[in-house]
Motif scaffolding. Structure first.
Motif, PDB file in Angstrom:
ATOM      1  N   VAL A  97       0.844  -1.192   0.000  1.00  0.00           N
ATOM      2  CA  VAL A  97       0.000   0.000   0.000  1.00  0.00           C
ATOM      3  C   VAL A  97       0.882   1.246   0.000  1.00  0.00           C
ATOM      4  N   LYS A  98       1.931   1.220   0.811  1.00  0.00           N
ATOM      5  CA  LYS A  98       2.840   2.371   0.869  1.00  0.00           C
ATOM      6  C   LYS A  98       3.505   2.594  -0.496  1.00  0.00           C
ATOM      7  N   ASP A  99       3.926   1.498  -1.129  1.00  0.00           N
ATOM      8  CA  ASP A  99       4.530   1.607  -2.462  1.00  0.00           C
ATOM      9  C   ASP A  99       3.534   2.180  -3.463  1.00  0.00           C
ATOM     10  N   LYS A 100       2.285   1.699  -3.407  1.00  0.00           N
ATOM     11  CA  LYS A 100       1.258   2.196  -4.334  1.00  0.00           C
ATOM     12  C   LYS A 100       0.960   3.669  -4.067  1.00  0.00           C
ATOM     13  N   GLU A 101       0.894   4.043  -2.789  1.00  0.00           N
ATOM     14  CA  GLU A 101       0.641   5.447  -2.458  1.00  0.00           C
ATOM     15  C   GLU A 101       1.780   6.327  -2.970  1.00  0.00           C
ATOM     16  N   SER A 102       3.001   5.836  -2.815  1.00  0.00           N
ATOM     17  CA  SER A 102       4.162   6.573  -3.310  1.00  0.00           C
ATOM     18  C   SER A 102       4.106   6.695  -4.831  1.00  0.00           C
ATOM     19  N   LEU A 103       3.745   5.606  -5.491  1.00  0.00           N
ATOM     20  CA  LEU A 103       3.630   5.628  -6.946  1.00  0.00           C
ATOM     21  C   LEU A 103       2.546   6.605  -7.386  1.00  0.00           C
ATOM     22  N   GLU A 120       1.490   9.191  -5.735  1.00  0.00           N
ATOM     23  CA  GLU A 120       1.992  10.543  -5.465  1.00  0.00           C
ATOM     24  C   GLU A 120       2.944  10.988  -6.574  1.00  0.00           C
ATOM     25  N   THR A 121       3.820  10.094  -6.986  1.00  0.00           N
ATOM     26  CA  THR A 121       4.760  10.403  -8.068  1.00  0.00           C
ATOM     27  C   THR A 121       4.004  10.667  -9.367  1.00  0.00           C
ATOM     28  N   GLN A 122       3.003   9.826  -9.637  1.00  0.00           N
ATOM     29  CA  GLN A 122       2.219  10.013 -10.861  1.00  0.00           C
ATOM     30  C   GLN A 122       1.438  11.327 -10.805  1.00  0.00           C
ATOM     31  N   ASP A 123       0.928  11.684  -9.637  1.00  0.00           N
ATOM     32  CA  ASP A 123       0.228  12.965  -9.487  1.00  0.00           C
ATOM     33  C   ASP A 123       1.169  14.127  -9.786  1.00  0.00           C
ATOM     34  N   LYS A 124       2.397  14.045  -9.264  1.00  0.00           N
ATOM     35  CA  LYS A 124       3.386  15.100  -9.518  1.00  0.00           C
ATOM     36  C   LYS A 124       3.715  15.173 -11.009  1.00  0.00           C
ATOM     37  N   ASP A 125       3.902  13.994 -11.611  1.00  0.00           N
ATOM     38  CA  ASP A 125       4.188  13.954 -13.045  1.00  0.00           C
ATOM     39  C   ASP A 125       3.026  14.543 -13.852  1.00  0.00           C
ATOM     40  N   LEU A 126       1.796  14.207 -13.445  1.00  0.00           N
ATOM     41  CA  LEU A 126       0.613  14.722 -14.120  1.00  0.00           C
ATOM     42  C   LEU A 126       0.545  16.243 -14.001  1.00  0.00           C
ATOM     43  N   MET A 127       0.841  16.758 -12.802  1.00  0.00           N
ATOM     44  CA  MET A 127       0.827  18.221 -12.624  1.00  0.00           C
ATOM     45  C   MET A 127       1.887  18.879 -13.510  1.00  0.00           C
ATOM     46  N   LYS A 128       3.059  18.242 -13.606  1.00  0.00           N
ATOM     47  CA  LYS A 128       4.106  18.772 -14.478  1.00  0.00           C
ATOM     48  C   LYS A 128       3.629  18.779 -15.931  1.00  0.00           C
ATOM     49  N   LEU A 129       2.979  17.669 -16.347  1.00  0.00           N
ATOM     50  CA  LEU A 129       2.475  17.589 -17.714  1.00  0.00           C
ATOM     51  C   LEU A 129       1.389  18.637 -17.960  1.00  0.00           C
ATOM     52  N   GLU A 130       0.515  18.824 -16.961  1.00  0.00           N
ATOM     53  CA  GLU A 130      -0.531  19.840 -17.102  1.00  0.00           C
ATOM     54  C   GLU A 130       0.084  21.233 -17.199  1.00  0.00           C
ATOM     55  N   ASP A 131       1.108  21.502 -16.385  1.00  0.00           N
ATOM     56  CA  ASP A 131       1.796  22.799 -16.464  1.00  0.00           C
ATOM     57  C   ASP A 131       2.457  22.968 -17.826  1.00  0.00           C
TER      58      ASP A 131
END
Length: 124
Positions: free
Chosen positions: A71-77, A79-90
């Motif tokens: 679960v921790k690994d998935k949450e981290s993943l 979170e990373t994907q959310d950050k990547d998505l925000m970067k892509l949106e920016d």
């Protein structure tokens, strides 16, 4: 003599009763020994069951820790994907802004070319 016969008879009766008591005592001791063995068997079975249950608990705790890690690994993943998505949106927003500026520049260039063509046509 009669008293002696009665005494002998009483002595024999006493001996018989003592033999009965001894026999009953041996039976009680044997039964107590059997009960002790049964109790020991029950205690042993309970200890074995307790050991098995402890092993199950340990295995379940290990499984729980494994799932917590997943679960921790998935949450981290995520979170990373959310950050990547925000970067892509920016980046997409920056590209849209750049595209809009290029459109304005292209329109301005078209207008400038149109004005030059008009001036050339008017002068010719």
């Amino acid at each position: 003599m009669e008293a002696a016969a009665k005494l002998i008879k009483l002595g024999e009766e006493l001996q018989r009763q003592q033999d009965e008591i001894q026999k009953s005592r041996r039976k009680l001791l044997a039964a107590a020994h059997v009960n002790d063995k049964r109790v020991e068997g029950v205690i042993k079975n309970m200890e074995e069951e307790h050991t098995r249950e402890k092993r199950k608990v340990v295995a379940l705790e290990e499984e729980l820790e494994k799932w917590k890690g997943l679960v921790k690994d998935k949450e981290s993943l995520i979170e990373t994907q959310d950050k990547d998505l925000m970067k892509l949106e920016d980046h997409a927003a920056a590209l849209e802004q750049e595209l809009e500026e290029e459109r304005k520049h292209s329109m301005q260039m078209i207008n400038n070319v149109g004005a030059h063509v008009y001036l050339i046509v008017v002068h010719v």
